[in-house]
Design an enzyme around this catalytic site. Structure first.
Site, PDB file in Angstrom:
ATOM      1  N   ASP A   1      35.778  27.790  52.040  1.00 32.35           N
ATOM      2  CA  ASP A   1      36.632  28.171  53.168  1.00 32.35           C
ATOM      3  C   ASP A   1      37.966  28.725  52.654  1.00 32.35           C
ATOM      4  OD1 ASP A   1      37.415  27.916  56.158  1.00 32.35           O
ATOM      5  OD2 ASP A   1      38.991  26.810  55.105  1.00 32.35           O
TER       6      ASP A   1
ATOM      7  N   LYS B   1      39.561  32.646  53.122  1.00 37.00           N
ATOM      8  CA  LYS B   1      40.920  32.956  53.591  1.00 37.00           C
ATOM      9  C   LYS B   1      41.702  33.710  52.522  1.00 37.00           C
ATOM     10  CE  LYS B   1      40.919  28.834  56.541  1.00 37.00           C
ATOM     11  NZ  LYS B   1      41.175  27.373  56.523  1.00 37.00           N
TER      12      LYS B   1
ATOM     13  N   ILE C   1      50.249  29.055  61.121  1.00 36.51           N
ATOM     14  CA  ILE C   1      51.202  29.740  60.238  1.00 36.51           C
ATOM     15  C   ILE C   1      50.932  31.245  60.337  1.00 36.51           C
ATOM     16  CG2 ILE C   1      52.058  30.012  57.883  1.00 36.51           C
ATOM     17  CD1 ILE C   1      50.974  27.243  57.223  1.00 36.51           C
TER      18      ILE C   1
END
Lengths: 436, 436
Positions: free
Chosen positions: A203, A207, A138
Site C-alpha cells: 500500500d 502511494k 493530508i
C-alpha cells in the site's frame, strides 16, 4: 456551461463512501456558501443497498446498478470509492469516456493503471482528482502539484500507511510481538482480514508511486519500487533502536541521489530529532525537501471514513469550481508526469547507515572477525553493544555502521552468516532521516 | 483568452522580490513544463535599480517607475512585494482597476485594508493571491480555502512569526536574556532595526487576522485580536516552564468556544507532547483541528527570500492557469469571508490554565494566603515549586493552575500584587496545546 448545481454520483458506499456522503450532507450549507453553488449527490451505487450507514438519503438515490450513474447525462463528477483494480478501472474509464470528471481514492488503481486512466482523461478533456489516494486528509497531492510548483524536489519521505504505523507504535509501547499486535488490530478493525498490502509495504508503495511521479516528473513506476514490510520487526530491535536513539518506522522514500532516484519502502531507523520518529498510531506524516522551501513536514490522519472523505470532498469542490467557471475542459491537470529520463537507482547502489543485530558465540576474537569482514567491504562500525556476557554461548551483538553501500552490506552479511560462530539470520535495518 | 505566455510585473525588488525572481528565472523551464506555457517577468519596479540582487535580468526589465507596470496592458499579474500599507495599497487597487490580477505577500495590507482590496477585486473580476502573506512556504491559505472546504474548523493555532521563535529558541538554548538575543538577531539580520511588529506580536496578529477570516468565515478583524508580545519573557520563566514540561512559544490562536471565537496572540506554555513545542529557530508550524480531518500539523520555513518566493510563485502559477483556461474572471476567489455572525470572545471571558511566578517573602502562612486569594476567585493550583529557602527573604514561587477564567485571574493577581509580602509584578502565562 452555466449549471445551477453540480451533480455527483458516488460508486462504492463503504467506509470512505459513507464518510464522503456524510460530509456532503452534513456540511452542504457551508460548502454551498464557500463555493457559491450547491453540490448534490444524485446517485450512490453499491451492491449492498440495504445496510444502514448512518446517513439519511432521499428515496431513489441508492442503486445497485453502476450504469445508472455512468450513463446519467446530468452527473458531472463520478466518485469512485470501491477500491481495487477490477472492476474500478472499467468504471473509471467508462465515466471519463461518457464525459464525466472523476474523483477517486484508489491508490492501487492509479499506481498500476494510472497511465491509461490519465491518457483517457486528457483525451476526453476530463479531470481526475485523487487527493484521497495518498495520506488521507493530508493534502499532499495539492501541495506537490500546486504549492511546490516553483521547486525542484530533492526528497520526499514519510509514514503513509496508518495500519503499519499503528502496529509498530503498539509494539513499541507495549513491547509485544508483531503477530499478537496484528491480531489485535484485526479484531479492532484497524487491520484488514488480509493485511498483506499494509504490512508488507505494498500500500505504501502504491502511494509512493503516485507521489514520486508527481514530485519528480517520472512515469508511474510501481514495479520499480523496492518494497520491504514490517512482519519481521521484533520488539527486541525496537528496544535496541531506542537505546541508540531511534524509532523504527515503515517509511516510503523517494530521493534524488547523483542524478538517480531512490524509490523504496522499508522499515527504517529514524533518529529521535526527526519529527517523523514521534509520529505514532494511525497518523501519517510526510517530509518534503524542496530546493526553494527547504524542509517541510505535513502531519495528519492518513485514513478513516471522515478524514479520507474530507480529501474526496476537496477534490469534488476543486473540480466543481472548474466546471462552473468553464475551465474544467480547458485546464490540463497540473503537473502530470512526463518522463524526464530520471532513472530509478538500483537497490544495490544505495548508500546509507545500517543497524545490524547478530547472534554470536561469546568468545574472544569474534568481534574482530566480524569487524574484519565488514572492513574488507568498506563498512565501518560507529557504535556497538553486546548484550550480556555468556562465555561460549550465544549473545546478541548490535551495531550501527557509518554510511555504506547496500551491495557491500549484502555481501558482508552473506559472509558473516556463514561463519560458524554466528547463529540465525542477521537483522539489518536502514537508517533514514535527521534533524528537522 | 488565448495567450502564448503569461506576463508578470513585480513591484518591490527587496528580499522576497529577489527570491521570487530567482525562482522564476532559475526554474523557468520546470515551471513551463508543469504549466504547459511560460511565465515571463516583463518588468520589475523598485526605487533602487542599481544594487546587485544576484540575478541576471534582460535589459529594460528594471524600472523605477511603478506606473510602467500598472499601465502596461500586456502585464497580466502584478506581484506586490514592497510591504507596508502605503503606497502598496494604492498600487494594488490601481492594478486591480487596470484589469490586472494581483499576488501579494503583504499581511499588514490585507489585515488592515483587505476588505477594500477584496471588494475591488471582486468588482473587477480579478484574483488576489496571498499565500506568501501567512507562514511563508507553508501553504496554509490553500489548505484552509481548498483542502478543508468540507470541514468546520474548530481551532487553528501555531507559531507564525519566525523572528520571535528564533529569539525564544536562542533564549531557551543559551539561557540568555531577551535583550541580548534581540541585539544578536538584529546584527545577523534575523530581526529588523525596528523589531516591534515581530516581538510585540503585531505581525502574528496580522497573519492571524487573515487566517481566521478564511477559516471561520468572519470579517477581517485585526483590531479585535488580543496581542501580547515576548519582550517580557525571561530565561527564568523558560527554565521553570521546562521544569513543568513545557516550552514557551509565541502563539497565534483562533478557536471556537461556545459559539464565540477566541482570537489572540500571546506567549504560551506549550506542553512537550504537542509537536508545536519542539518547533525551533525561524521555523513556523500551524496546527489545525477540522471536524472532518481531526488534528493536523503543517511545518516549514515561515520567512526568507526563497521560501516566501516559493509561495509567491505558487500563487502566480494558480492564477496563470486560470487565465489560460479562461476562468480567471469567472471564478470567485474560494472561501472569502462573509460575516457569519460569529462573535470574538472578550479576553476576560477566556478560560485556560495559567503559569504564575511570584516573588514572595519566605515566611509561614504566605502560601496559604495566596492560595486563599486564588481560591476565592475559583482558581485552584495544580502544581507548585518554591525555589530555595530563605527565611524572611524574597523567594520565587512558581505555580500552574487548573482551568480558570481570565477575569478571575486578573482580579486575583491584582489582590496578590497588593499584598505586603509580594514584591514586583507577578508573571502570568497562559497554557495552550496538548498531545497530538
Amino acid at each position: 456551461m452555466d449549471k445551477s448545481q453540480i451533480n455527483i454520483g458516488v460508486i462504492g458506499f463503504g467506509t470512505v463512501g459513507a464518510g464522503t456522503v456524510k460530509i456532503l450532507s452534513n456540511s452542504s450549507r457551508e460548502i454551498e456558501q464557500r463555493l457559491g453553488f450547491p453540490v448534490v449527490i444524485k446517485r450512490i451505487a453499491d451492491l449492498d443497498i440495504k445496510s444502514d450507514r448512518g446517513v439519511s438519503l432521499e428515496k431513489g438515490v441508492l442503486t445497485s446498478d453502476v450504469d445508472v450513474i455512468l450513463n446519467d447525462p446530468e452527473i458531472d463528477i463520478v466518485v469512485e470509492l470501491i477500491g481495487g483494480i477490477r472492476p474500478a478501472k472499467d468504471m473509471v474509464l467508462k465515466a471519463l469516456r461518457n464525459g464525466k470528471h472523476v474523483v477517486t481514492a484508489n491508490k492501487a488503481l492509479l499506481a498500476e493503471a494510472g497511465k491509461e486512466i490519465f491518457r483517457v482523461a486528457v483525451k476526453n478533456k476530463k479531470q481526475v482528482g485523487f487527493e484521497a489516494a495518498v495520506a488521507g486528509s493530508i493534502p499532499i497531492i495539492k501541495v506537490v502539484r500546486e504549492s511546490l510548483i516553483g521547486n525542484r524536489i530533492n526528497s520526499i519521505y514519510g509514514i503513509i500507511n496508518g495500519t503499519a504505523n499503528y502496529i509498530l507504535t503498539k509494539m513499541t509501547e507495549e513491547g509485544v510481538e508483531f503477530a499478537s499486535v496484528l491480531k489485535e488490530a484485526q479484531d479492532l478493525g484497524y487491520a484488514e482480514a488480509d493485511p498483506t498490502f499494509d504490512i508488507e509495504g505494498v500500500d505504501s508503495a502504491h502511494k509512493l508511486t503516485i507521489l514520486a511521479s508527481l514530485a519528480f516528473g517520472i512515469p508511474l513506476s510501481f514495479k520499480k519500487v523496492y518494497t520491504e514490510g514490517i512482519s519481521s520487526i521484533t520488539p527486541l530491535d525496537i528496544q535496541f533502536a531506542a537505546d541508540f536513539g531511534y524509532s523504527i518506522k515503515l517509511l516510503a522514500i523517494a530521493k534524488r541521489v547523483e542524478n538517480e532516484l531512490e524509490l523504496r519502502v522499508n522499515p527504517a531507523m529514524v533518529p529521535k530529532d526527526d519529527l517523523i520518529s514521534g509520529v505514532n498510531g494511525v497518523f501519517n506524516a510526510i517530509r518534503i525537501d524542496g530546493d526553494a522551501t527547504g524542509d517541510a513536514l505535513y502531519y495528519g490522519r492518513g485514513a478513516g471514513d471522515i478524514p479520507t472523505g474530507s480529501a474526496v470532498v476537496s477534490d469534488i469542490a476543486d473540480i466543481a469550481r472548474l466546471i462552473k467557471s468553464g475551465a474544467a475542459e480547458r485546464m490540463t491537470m497540473p503537473g502530470m508526469a512526463e518522463d524526464n529520463g530520471l532513472q530509478i537507482r538500483k537497490m544495490e547502489d544505495i548508500v546509507t547507515c545500517y543497524y545490524l543485530r547478530l547472534s554470536v558465540m561469546d568468545k574472544p576474537g569474534v568481534l574482530s572477525l566480524i569487524s574484519g569482514i565488514l572492513g574488507t567491504h568498506n563498512i565501518s562500525i560507529s557504535s556497538m553493544i553486546q548484550k550480556g556476557r555468556r562465555r561460549e554461548k550465544a549473545v546478541t551483538l548490535v551495531m550501527m555502521t557509518h554510511v555504506a553501500r547496500e551491495k557491500d552490506m549484502t555481501e558482508a552479511l552473506k559472509k558473516i552468516t556463514r561463519m560458524s560462530f554466528v547463529s540465525g539470520r542477521p537483522v539489518m535495518l536502514r537508517v533514514e532521516g535527521g534533524e528537522i
